[in-house]
Write an enzyme that holds these catalytic residues in place. Sequence first.
Site, short mmCIF file in Angstrom:
data_model
loop_
_atom_site.label_atom_id
_atom_site.label_comp_id
_atom_site.label_asym_id
_atom_site.label_seq_id
_atom_site.Cartn_x
_atom_site.Cartn_y
_atom_site.Cartn_z
N GLU A 1 0.79 -1.38 -0.04
CA GLU A 1 -0.05 -0.01 -0.13
C GLU A 1 1.01 1.13 -0.27
O GLU A 1 1.79 1.08 0.54
CB GLU A 1 -1.00 0.11 1.19
CG GLU A 1 -2.25 0.51 1.08
CD GLU A 1 -3.11 -0.45 0.13
OE1 GLU A 1 -3.14 -0.15 -0.72
OE2 GLU A 1 -3.74 -1.19 0.56
N HIS A 2 0.44 2.16 -0.79
CA HIS A 2 1.25 3.41 -1.13
C HIS A 2 2.60 3.01 -1.43
O HIS A 2 3.62 3.95 -1.29
CB HIS A 2 1.38 4.21 0.40
CG HIS A 2 0.17 4.84 0.81
ND1 HIS A 2 -0.31 6.14 0.16
CD2 HIS A 2 -0.93 4.38 1.38
CE1 HIS A 2 -1.55 6.24 0.58
NE2 HIS A 2 -2.17 5.41 1.32
N GLY B 1 -13.04 2.48 -1.07
CA GLY B 1 -11.58 2.14 -1.05
C GLY B 1 -11.53 1.08 -2.26
O GLY B 1 -10.60 0.32 -2.23
N ASP C 1 -4.50 1.05 -9.44
CA ASP C 1 -5.84 0.92 -9.77
C ASP C 1 -6.28 0.85 -11.03
O ASP C 1 -7.22 -0.26 -11.41
CB ASP C 1 -6.86 1.94 -8.97
CG ASP C 1 -6.45 2.12 -7.55
OD1 ASP C 1 -5.80 1.46 -6.81
OD2 ASP C 1 -6.94 3.26 -7.00
N TYR D 1 -3.64 12.45 0.73
CA TYR D 1 -2.87 11.23 -0.12
C TYR D 1 -1.85 12.09 -0.90
O TYR D 1 -0.71 11.95 -1.04
CB TYR D 1 -3.97 10.89 -1.17
CG TYR D 1 -3.48 9.92 -2.10
CD1 TYR D 1 -3.37 8.48 -1.69
CD2 TYR D 1 -2.82 10.23 -3.05
CE1 TYR D 1 -2.90 7.51 -2.77
CE2 TYR D 1 -2.05 9.40 -4.20
CZ TYR D 1 -2.44 8.01 -4.00
OH TYR D 1 -1.79 7.21 -4.88
C1 GLA Z 1 -5.16 4.61 -4.23
C2 GLA Z 1 -4.42 5.13 -5.32
C3 GLA Z 1 -3.44 4.04 -5.46
C4 GLA Z 1 -2.64 3.53 -4.41
C5 GLA Z 1 -3.50 3.58 -3.16
C6 GLA Z 1 -2.54 2.88 -2.00
O1 GLA Z 1 -6.26 3.84 -4.20
O2 GLA Z 1 -5.31 5.35 -6.26
O3 GLA Z 1 -2.66 4.38 -6.52
O4 GLA Z 1 -1.53 4.59 -3.94
O5 GLA Z 1 -4.37 4.50 -2.78
O6 GLA Z 1 -2.06 1.92 -1.95
#
Ligand code: GLA
Length: 393
Positions: free
Chosen positions: A36-37, A125, A173, A223
């Site tokens: 994640e991230h 999410g 995503d 973010y």
């Molecule tokens: C969101 C963003 C992704 C990613 C996630 C965290 O979903 O769209 O690109 O950075 O957060 O992992």
Amino acid sequence: MNDLDLAKKIKNKFVQLFNESPSMFRSPGRINLIGEHTDYNMGYVLPASIDKILYLAISPRKDLQCKIFAYDMDDFFECSLDEIKKSNKHWPNFLLGVVEQFKIAGNKFNGFNCVFGGNIPIGAGLSSSAALEAGLGFALNQIFNLNIDSLSLVKMAQRAENEFVGVNCGIMDQYINIFGKTGNVLRLDCRSLEREYFPFDFRNVSIVLIDTKVSHSLAHSEYNQRRKECSKGVQIIKERYPEVENLRDVSINMLNEFQPKLKNSIYKRCKYVIEENERLLEACDALTKKDLKSFGALMNRTHEGLSKDYEVSCKELDFLVDILKDNPKVYGSRMMGGGFGGCTINLIEKDAVKKISEEVQDKYKKKFGVEAKVYETQISDGTNLMEVGDEAG
Ligand code: GLA
């Protein structure tokens, strides 16, 4: 309502509005098992496309008008391809951003009629926005025979989100939306864009999403802020190590050299990202060995990192993870996605899912006065064209 019924409803609405037969596309939401991230730090991610789906009914027009109906919001939007500008309705922007990218890339296409809707919960999410962006890109490519390759579609959908919607998201995503495969998680190296599929076929284990119902309103600003903090870390490390381009290039030992120079918050952000990339690689090894126990333990550690070092969790997410992480029927539990709300992802023994879900919902209700929603989910294919019969649904 089962999925085909939902797709039929969308199709019927299209026929009713536009009096012609559309092409039908299904575009899935996504989960991310670990990583994640890390995408915008050029690291690794391990997502999968799921059985929460956005359906798009669409047909080309002879003129330049784009007529779009959002089925779930019962809302209509229309504009000309000549005048693509940000709408204050918000939802059209995910689509208009893609149209703009198609134009920038020099594609020749006309306006279109479109009805879209589905069952990906918004704000949970699960990337309903990427499903819209990549789904529309895929559909326009097909109906206008533009011959755009899949990776370019992914990149255009991501740029739509970055430049038009204004969220500086990474590539995860949109990528998984197009490249997802039933029964598999996908390890993406976000720098080389090489992918590898890993079967995720544990018959006795379910992937369970628990939705806090906290809509992640802080998500956009925080973010973008996290991205800046990571860049700041890289910028400082680069002064001594000019070869460093991204946090991907930084080891924990290197980072520790800079600890006295870095603001504590920047140090913690960088530390989390470096550790998360290492965890992901370990997790893939565990998956290859079918060692779900180790895999789950790594997910738990990811949550710790996201909550304490990256600071993108919230009390509701932490609460859900806290009550499950030591349950012997639960392999792993963590917050998922950008953070500040949305879902936790949990790997739970199938025969315990019902009881555990009820217990969690009960405790969550007592604590926050809100009904947490539980989704037992399956890994499904990425976006594709589908057949939907003509009979009334
Ligand atoms: C969101 C963003 C992704 C990613 C996630 C965290 O979903 O769209 O690109 O950075 O957060 O992992």
